[in-house]
Design a protein around this motif. Structure first.
Motif, mmCIF file in Angstrom:
data_model
loop_
_atom_site.group_PDB
_atom_site.id
_atom_site.type_symbol
_atom_site.label_atom_id
_atom_site.label_comp_id
_atom_site.label_asym_id
_atom_site.label_seq_id
_atom_site.Cartn_x
_atom_site.Cartn_y
_atom_site.Cartn_z
ATOM 1 N N SER A 62 0.837 -1.215 0.000
ATOM 2 C CA SER A 62 0.000 0.000 0.000
ATOM 3 C C SER A 62 0.863 1.253 0.000
ATOM 4 N N ILE A 65 2.329 1.718 -3.545
ATOM 5 C CA ILE A 65 1.327 2.242 -4.478
ATOM 6 C C ILE A 65 1.086 3.726 -4.233
ATOM 7 N N ARG A 69 1.574 6.682 -6.910
ATOM 8 C CA ARG A 69 0.450 7.578 -7.208
ATOM 9 C C ARG A 69 0.851 9.034 -7.019
ATOM 10 N N TRP A 225 -5.065 6.221 -14.090
ATOM 11 C CA TRP A 225 -4.179 5.445 -13.226
ATOM 12 C C TRP A 225 -4.260 5.921 -11.787
ATOM 13 N N VAL A 228 -7.207 4.204 -10.335
ATOM 14 C CA VAL A 228 -6.911 2.779 -10.139
ATOM 15 C C VAL A 228 -6.026 2.583 -8.907
ATOM 16 N N MET A 229 -5.005 3.428 -8.783
ATOM 17 C CA MET A 229 -4.088 3.295 -7.650
ATOM 18 C C MET A 229 -4.748 3.691 -6.337
ATOM 19 N N THR A 230 -5.670 4.655 -6.380
ATOM 20 C CA THR A 230 -6.416 5.010 -5.170
ATOM 21 C C THR A 230 -7.229 3.817 -4.685
ATOM 22 N N GLY A 232 -6.504 0.758 -5.333
ATOM 23 C CA GLY A 232 -5.521 -0.211 -4.863
ATOM 24 C C GLY A 232 -5.040 0.084 -3.458
ATOM 25 N N PHE A 235 -7.927 -0.663 -1.046
ATOM 26 C CA PHE A 235 -8.159 -2.109 -1.000
ATOM 27 C C PHE A 235 -7.111 -2.767 -0.103
ATOM 28 N N CYS A 236 -5.856 -2.336 -0.243
ATOM 29 C CA CYS A 236 -4.796 -2.865 0.625
ATOM 30 C C CYS A 236 -5.065 -2.519 2.084
#
Length: 353
Positions: A62, A65, A69, A225, A228-230, A232, A235-236
């Motif tokens: 996390s 990522i 980001r 992106w 998507v990374m947010t 991710g 989610f982590c």
């Protein structure tokens, strides 16, 4: 010593001592509520540290990522592309410093990138505001989802516990909402009609920086992106809590309980309560986060001792991990400085020749 300097020193002192005092008071209250010996016994006899290691690996991912980001935001603000390692180091170091003093890590990572990449500090700070602003939006959305999917547990708390009844009473109080509206009105009046005061101009400038840093998210290249990374990152964050449920038998039972959606609903409740607690200034969340997690677990029948064991193991292991990441960041920054100084010296020698 003049008044301005004395005020500055007093403000800085409060910035560092108040969060520390909050952490100490809440930890003292925590161990007044439960016996430390019972926590140690619970951890020693019931904790499966295999799942704790998995949780720590997810935490590291996390952070990586988040660093990548932030690199997208920095490039959108005109900062040249950095290595992935450097992007990650900026987050590792920031989180490690936040263990010492809240928000110190945010200051460090902005200054570090500003100096090493030779860009204006205000540019970097704007992206940091955008980074944290997006987190606020996500937490609000998760809170709405939590209220929807975990409505029975929350309503049970509101009706069966005195604290819950008090919260429900406050939320139903029209005077409270009138007070909120009045506070917003006063804030608007100060910002629009008292700009001749320096502190108002500083506050207004900070708000403008926040807005500029946040709105660039909607226009920058790579915003897809970024989204998507947010997802991710968060989610982590959720999986850290969900995986930790497997580390203790009393939380593992929540995964197997009927109606819990394989533990996703109680996992979301614990995760959201913990996320909101991070708004309280403390050293790395110590105190507020532990109590919020204990409180959320109590909604599902977890005792205070069990909840304290869960929260202390998770927080302590993540703190150790942050220290290791911080040491790695320190080594990287020192090595980077040596390399940069060496190149500058070689350039000067070449120029004189």
């Amino acid at each position: 010593m003049n008044i301005k300097k004395a005020t500055h020193i007093a403000g800085k002192t409060l910035d560092y001592t108040v969060p520390l005092a909050i952490s100490v008071m809440l930890v003292v209250w925590l161990f007044h509520k439960v016996h430390f010996r019972d926590i140690v016994t619970t951890v020693r006899e019931e904790c499966d540290f295999t799942w704790v290691v998995v949780m720590m690996l997810i935490t590291t991912v996390s952070h990586m990522i988040r660093g990548i980001r932030w690199g997208i935001q920095l490039r959108a603000a005109g900062v040249r592309r950095m290595t992935v390692t450097k992007e990650c180091v900026s987050i590792f170091g920031a989180y490690a410093l936040n263990l010492l003093f809240p928000r110190l890590g945010e200051v460090w990572r902005c200054v570090y990138i500003s100096r090493s990449e030779r860009v204006p500090l205000s540019t970097v700070v704007g992206t940091d505001f955008g980074d944290r602003g997006s987190d606020v939006v996500v937490v609000i959305l998760l809170a709405a989802l939590c209220l929807t999917v975990a409505h029975p547990a929350i309503m049970s708390f509101m009706t069966h516990y005195q604290v819950g009844r008090d919260i429900h009473h406050i939320l139903d109080d029209k005077l409270m909402w009138l007070g909120v509206a009045a506070a917003i009105g006063v804030f608007w009046f100060v910002c629009h009609y008292m700009r001749e005061y320096s502190w108002v101009r500083r506050m207004d400038g900070s708000l403008d920086s926040c807005w500029r840093g946040f709105k660039v998210i909607f226009t920058m290249r790579g915003r897809g992106w970024f989204v998507v990374m947010t997802i991710g990152i968060w989610f982590c964050y959720f999986m850290q809590t969900y995986v930790m449920f497997q580390a203790f038998p009393f939380t593992r039972a929540l995964v197997e309980a009927p109606g819990s959606a394989w533990g996703l609903v109680p996992g979301l409740v614990v995760f959201v309560f913990g996320s909101f607690s991070m708004a309280i200034p403390s050293n790395g969340g110590l105190g507020p986060w532990n109590l919020a997690v204990m409180f959320a677990l109590s909604l599902y029948g977890i005792s205070d001792t069990e909840g304290a064991s869960f929260s202390m193991v998770m927080w302590s292991c993540q703190a150790v991990q942050l220290v290791v990441e911080g040491l790695f960041s320190a080594a990287y920054v020192m090595r980077e400085k040596e390399y940069r100084d060496k190149n500058e010296n070689n350039s000067k020698i070449t120029a004189t020749e």
